[in-house]
Design an enzyme around this catalytic site. Sequence first.
Site, PDB file in Angstrom:
ATOM      1  N   ALA A  41       0.793  -1.238   0.000  1.00  0.00           N
ATOM      2  CA  ALA A  41       0.000   0.000   0.000  1.00  0.00           C
ATOM      3  C   ALA A  41       0.828   1.293   0.000  1.00  0.00           C
ATOM      4  O   ALA A  41       0.636   2.163  -0.854  1.00  0.00           O
ATOM      5  CB  ALA A  41      -0.937  -0.037   1.204  1.00  0.00           C
ATOM      6  N   GLN A 171       3.467 -13.527  -1.236  1.00  0.00           N
ATOM      7  CA  GLN A 171       4.263 -12.395  -0.710  1.00  0.00           C
ATOM      8  C   GLN A 171       4.810 -12.670   0.689  1.00  0.00           C
ATOM      9  O   GLN A 171       5.828 -12.114   1.068  1.00  0.00           O
ATOM     10  CB  GLN A 171       3.428 -11.103  -0.670  1.00  0.00           C
ATOM     11  CG  GLN A 171       3.080 -10.547  -2.033  1.00  0.00           C
ATOM     12  CD  GLN A 171       1.615 -10.780  -2.339  1.00  0.00           C
ATOM     13  OE1 GLN A 171       1.091 -11.859  -2.067  1.00  0.00           O
ATOM     14  NE2 GLN A 171       0.957  -9.796  -2.905  1.00  0.00           N
ATOM     15  N   ASP A 212      -4.964  -2.368   3.290  1.00  0.00           N
ATOM     16  CA  ASP A 212      -4.925  -1.661   2.011  1.00  0.00           C
ATOM     17  C   ASP A 212      -5.979  -0.555   1.955  1.00  0.00           C
ATOM     18  O   ASP A 212      -5.817   0.422   1.238  1.00  0.00           O
ATOM     19  CB  ASP A 212      -5.100  -2.653   0.865  1.00  0.00           C
ATOM     20  CG  ASP A 212      -3.923  -3.596   0.816  1.00  0.00           C
ATOM     21  OD1 ASP A 212      -2.907  -3.251   0.193  1.00  0.00           O
ATOM     22  OD2 ASP A 212      -3.974  -4.644   1.486  1.00  0.00           O
ATOM     23  N   ASN A 222      -7.659  -6.137   3.295  1.00  0.00           N
ATOM     24  CA  ASN A 222      -6.246  -6.523   3.278  1.00  0.00           C
ATOM     25  C   ASN A 222      -6.134  -7.751   2.376  1.00  0.00           C
ATOM     26  O   ASN A 222      -7.138  -8.266   1.863  1.00  0.00           O
ATOM     27  CB  ASN A 222      -5.751  -6.827   4.700  1.00  0.00           C
ATOM     28  CG  ASN A 222      -4.237  -6.966   4.765  1.00  0.00           C
ATOM     29  OD1 ASN A 222      -3.505  -6.091   4.284  1.00  0.00           O
ATOM     30  ND2 ASN A 222      -3.743  -8.052   5.326  1.00  0.00           N
ATOM     31  N   LYS A 223      -4.918  -8.206   2.179  1.00  0.00           N
ATOM     32  CA  LYS A 223      -4.667  -9.307   1.246  1.00  0.00           C
ATOM     33  C   LYS A 223      -5.611 -10.485   1.458  1.00  0.00           C
ATOM     34  O   LYS A 223      -5.918 -10.844   2.592  1.00  0.00           O
ATOM     35  CB  LYS A 223      -3.203  -9.729   1.402  1.00  0.00           C
ATOM     36  CG  LYS A 223      -2.730 -10.803   0.479  1.00  0.00           C
ATOM     37  CD  LYS A 223      -2.892 -10.498  -0.998  1.00  0.00           C
ATOM     38  CE  LYS A 223      -2.252  -9.198  -1.435  1.00  0.00           C
ATOM     39  NZ  LYS A 223      -2.407  -8.928  -2.873  1.00  0.00           N
TER      40      LYS A 223
HETATM   41  O1  MRU Z   1      -1.328  -6.631  -3.588  1.00  0.00           O
HETATM   42  P1  MRU Z   1      -0.264  -6.017  -2.730  1.00  0.00           P
HETATM   43  O2  MRU Z   1       0.907  -6.898  -2.513  1.00  0.00           O
HETATM   44  O3  MRU Z   1       0.088  -4.633  -3.158  1.00  0.00           O
HETATM   45  O4  MRU Z   1      -1.055  -5.933  -1.354  1.00  0.00           O
HETATM   46  C1  MRU Z   1      -0.662  -5.225  -0.314  1.00  0.00           C
HETATM   47  C2  MRU Z   1      -0.269  -6.144   0.738  1.00  0.00           C
HETATM   48  O5  MRU Z   1       0.789  -6.690   0.648  1.00  0.00           O
HETATM   49  C3  MRU Z   1      -1.084  -6.388   1.894  1.00  0.00           C
HETATM   50  O6  MRU Z   1      -2.385  -6.565   1.768  1.00  0.00           O
HETATM   51  C4  MRU Z   1      -0.531  -5.701   3.098  1.00  0.00           C
HETATM   52  O7  MRU Z   1      -0.921  -6.345   4.231  1.00  0.00           O
HETATM   53  C5  MRU Z   1      -0.823  -4.247   3.189  1.00  0.00           C
HETATM   54  S1  MRU Z   1       0.456  -3.311   2.494  1.00  0.00           S
HETATM   55  C6  MRU Z   1       1.070  -2.278   3.735  1.00  0.00           C
END
Ligand code: MRU
Length: 327
Positions: A41, A171, A212, A222-223
């Site tokens: 994010a 990730q 996010d 969030n993811k």
């Molecule tokens: O799709 P991404 O990798 O850009 O997603 C973001 C993330 O990695 C997560 O959801 C994360 O926990 C938040 S980013 C600070």
Amino acid sequence: MEGRDVVAINQPLLPHRFSLLRLRNHRETARAIRTMVVRGAGTIGATAAYGLAQAYSEGVDIDRAYRTLLETRPTAADLKHALDRVRRRATSVKEALAEAEAIADEYVERAKQIAKIGLPLITSGTRVLTHCNAGWLALVDWGSAPAPIYLAHRRGRKVFVWVDETRPRNQGANLTSWEFLQEGVPHKIIADNAGGFYMKRGEVDLCIVGADRIAANGDVANKIGTYQKAVVARENGIPFYVAAPSSTIDLTCRSGDDIPIEERDEDEVHFVSGVTTGSKLARVRVTPRRAAAGNPAFDVTPARYITGIITERGIVEPGQIRRRFGK
Ligand code: MRU
């Protein structure tokens, strides 16, 4: 930024190769964000801000460049937050660049605050579970969810982390584990399906994840996979914290239902990347050739499952988000 180029870590090559990529104009920067060469994010926000500064120096239509950058990732609130700031405050290349730099520096400062504010949650022996990557790579430096972990570790507290692999893009397995190895934080990568097992066995004391986008009622996007972890944490009486800078809060979303959820290419589910035993980078298909796949990149965890949101301004109960962050 170096000259007119944005220089970014090529994240999909990690943990196998560390290489920097030069993004020569705002279109290349937008492509890097869309394809997740640059992701997370805060890093998306800061990179987009630099991308808009590039657009100023290219002399192109700023509104158009703004839209090109904005349309890259629909869920991350920091993207719009950063782009709006640059467009609102800058009338020249110099001002745009200064604003982008201020945004990047703010992420680092806010993350350091999150580290300090979240630190009391971690005592010696605490076993934390985290999902995805919300570390340095995702937030310019320090990170959100891992920031209190890094600080606790640096202060000599014995912290251990369960790192979800985070399919489909892995990730957690690729990036969070790599970061923890650099910092020397003891951890184990676990399959996404294993979190509930360890929670039920009493081997998880605390969950901390990133965000996010946070809606006004405290629902958190969030993811993908975060929601399941939050529900299982509640079932097992384990505190579930979200860590994020205030730039991730979007009060225009009344609840999680208003948060747009990005649906990504199904090939991210069909293929996995890694290295062969001979250290060659490789991408292999893991699904039947004609199978279809669904690939939502994020899910929404309802506020009722969240113990607290760790921000640079303190730990806030999800139900207090509007009151604490509204104007
Ligand atoms: O799709 P991404 O990798 O850009 O997603 C973001 C993330 O990695 C997560 O959801 C994360 O926990 C938040 S980013 C600070």
